[in-house]
Design an enzyme around this catalytic site. Structure first.
Site, mmCIF file in Angstrom:
data_model
loop_
_atom_site.group_PDB
_atom_site.id
_atom_site.type_symbol
_atom_site.label_atom_id
_atom_site.label_comp_id
_atom_site.label_asym_id
_atom_site.label_seq_id
_atom_site.Cartn_x
_atom_site.Cartn_y
_atom_site.Cartn_z
ATOM 1 N N HIS A 119 0.585 -0.707 -0.126
ATOM 2 C CA HIS A 119 -0.212 0.242 -0.130
ATOM 3 C C HIS A 119 0.892 1.120 -0.067
ATOM 4 C CE1 HIS A 119 -3.906 -2.059 0.159
ATOM 5 N NE2 HIS A 119 -3.066 -3.071 1.230
ATOM 6 N N ASP A 142 -6.347 5.326 1.195
ATOM 7 C CA ASP A 142 -6.702 4.276 0.425
ATOM 8 C C ASP A 142 -7.560 3.562 1.049
ATOM 9 O OD1 ASP A 142 -5.499 2.358 2.003
ATOM 10 O OD2 ASP A 142 -4.305 1.522 0.915
#
Length: 480
Positions: A17, A115
């Protein structure tokens, strides 16, 4: 001197990520130097050496702050990886608010980018009068499913969760998806569980942001992108309130570590063109010991050259995601294997320079866990793939590259043992590395590679999408 326009990025924990957000930030400031990015990083433990390497090499216009470490004891025991990431962000919200307060007092802060699993931070955008965006570290197809999940949840029965023999279609999917290939929180847990409910809430939040930044390009996932845009038009009677920006493929241009680099590249230099199968399960993927053995014997059976990144086996497929491994992975290989394959392959422990390996002329195939960053790297470098998904949304990615894009083949799992047997390993290697089907896959993925380069060119679709996003951010004068 006029202050630069500042954006705060909040990734959830995990290299898979952090890296895409870092690479996106680099792309943004390269194309639009009047921006400054600050990455605020929730964490469940001290930063790993790999994380430190990434943060220590950031360009001057990108800052990073590692938020105070969340105590593992504050989280429920034995929770799913996605839940663990999400709760880590949730427990970091007080320190995140302090960081944003400081940042807004000394910069021209205009936007907060999260995210999917750091979506609990999204409401803070309103508190600080900021634009809010999701950055998708997954593909547009899996995001289109997330956008459709609230509607699917309302109109389907519990069979949607428990009957893995069924298939499901949703706008933009291209082909039906088997239920068993949907993301882990949907398949592994019932609707009554907190894990599923938390994932559903994350999906519902997708319609609450000002925009979604997609790490994909229109020629790769045009149907999914158009379906999401149409979904927004239907929700708002023709005037979308959430905008989609396909700005990819955003991938690393060079590997972050030099571990095993000279060894791998030197070995590849002595191999014929397109002759080597590269095998890697990403930054966190692991296999059981039995499956590790089956791959080893399958590689021998295939007779094809290979470069294999081996990790210490574990029954939990995401066991290396947060925790480093101290044992020597090569000790877990079948007895005599390394001696028998000396002229056939190279085995390296834990890490290889994936970007450089995939870009090498000798690499002709890629056995991948189907993490989206790895999929994009395979596409960019024009390498046909063997799809071997492990967890998260990787099975959806596997269906996309096999069933929709047709640039990969997926091995069959033995129903009795739950393993991909050595004969099946050898079979899929031969499909990718030799024969007519291999040629067709190679032509398709090489065509996508050309289209990816075109999308990122000066007047390409992804460059235009990034410029559109930048214009929106620059127009925010503090009253977003």
């Amino acid at each position: 001197m006029e202050r630069k326009t500042c954006i705060a990025m909040v990734p959830c924990p995990g290299l898979s990520h952090l890296i895409p957000i870092v690479e996106f930030s680099k792309r943004l400031i390269l194309e639009h130097p009047n921006f400054q990015v600050t990455i605020l990083i929730p964490t469940l433990g001290p930063p790993t050496p790999s994380t430190k390497e990434i943060l220590d090499t950031l360009p001057p216009s990108i800052d990073s702050t590692i938020l105070p470490q969340v105590n593992l004891q504050d989280l429920p025991p034995n929770i799913h990886l996605a839940t663990q990431m999400k709760l880590t962000v949730k427990h970091s919200l007080p320190s995140l608010q302090q960081a944003l307060t400081s940042l807004s007092s000394r910069t021209h802060l205009v936007a907060l980018v999260c995210d999917l699993f750091s979506s609990d931070a999204l409401p803070m955008a309103k508190k600080f009068n900021l634009l809010s965006y999701f950055f998708s570290t997954s593909g547009a197809t899996s995001l289109a499913f997330c956008l459709s999940l609230p509607q699917l949840d309302q109109r389907t029965t519990s069979e949607f969760i428990v009957d893995t023999t069924k298939s499901v279609k949703f706008p933009g999917c291209g082909v039906p998806f088997h239920v068993e290939d949907l993301p882990d929180p949907v398949v592994l847990f019932g609707r009554s569980t907190e894990t599923y409910k938390a994932f559903l809430r994350v999906c519902q939040r997708l319609s609450m942001a000002d925009g979604v930044i997609l790490n994909t390009f229109t020629d790769l996932e045009d149907d999914a992108i158009r379906a999401m845009e149409e979904h927004q038009r239907q929700l708002t009677n023709g005037t979308p309130c959430v905008y989609y920006y396909p700005v990819g493929p955003i991938i690393q241009t060079e590997s972050r570590s030099q571990q095993n680099e000279s060894k791998c590249i030197s070995w590849l230099e002595n191999q014929p063109k397109n002759s080597v199968l590269f095998i890697s399960f990403g930054s966190g993927g692991t296999l059981s010991h039995d499956q590790l053995n089956e791959i080893a014997f399958g590689l021998e059976l295939s007779g094809h050259k290979f470069l294999w990144v081996v990790r210490v086996p574990n029954k939990v497929s995401s066991s290396a995601y947060f925790v480093g491994q101290k044992d020597d992975p090569l000790d877990y290989l079948p007895r005599g294997f390394l001696e028998r394959v000396k002229g056939q392959g190279l085995v390296v422990p834990s890490w290889a320079p994936q970007v450089e390996v995939l870009g090498h002329k000798s690499t002709g195939g890629f056995l991948t866990h189907c993490g989206w960053s790895s999929v994009l790297e395979g596409v960019v470098h024009g390498v046909p793939m063997i799809a071997w998904p492990l967890f998260a949304e990787q099975k959806m990615n596997a269906t996309t590259i096999c069933g929709v894009l047709k640039v990969a083949v997926r091995p069959r799992v033995d129903g009795e043992s739950g393993l991909v047997k050595r004969e099946e390993v050898a079979r899929v290697i031969k499909v990718v590395m030799e024969g007519d089907e291999s040629l067709h896959m190679r032509k398709r993925v090489e065509s996508l590679s050309v289209k990816a380069a075109r999308a990122m060119s000066e007047h390409g679709s992804s460059t235009k999408a990034l410029s559109s996003l930048a214009l929106k951010l620059q127009s925010c004068n503090g009253k977003c």
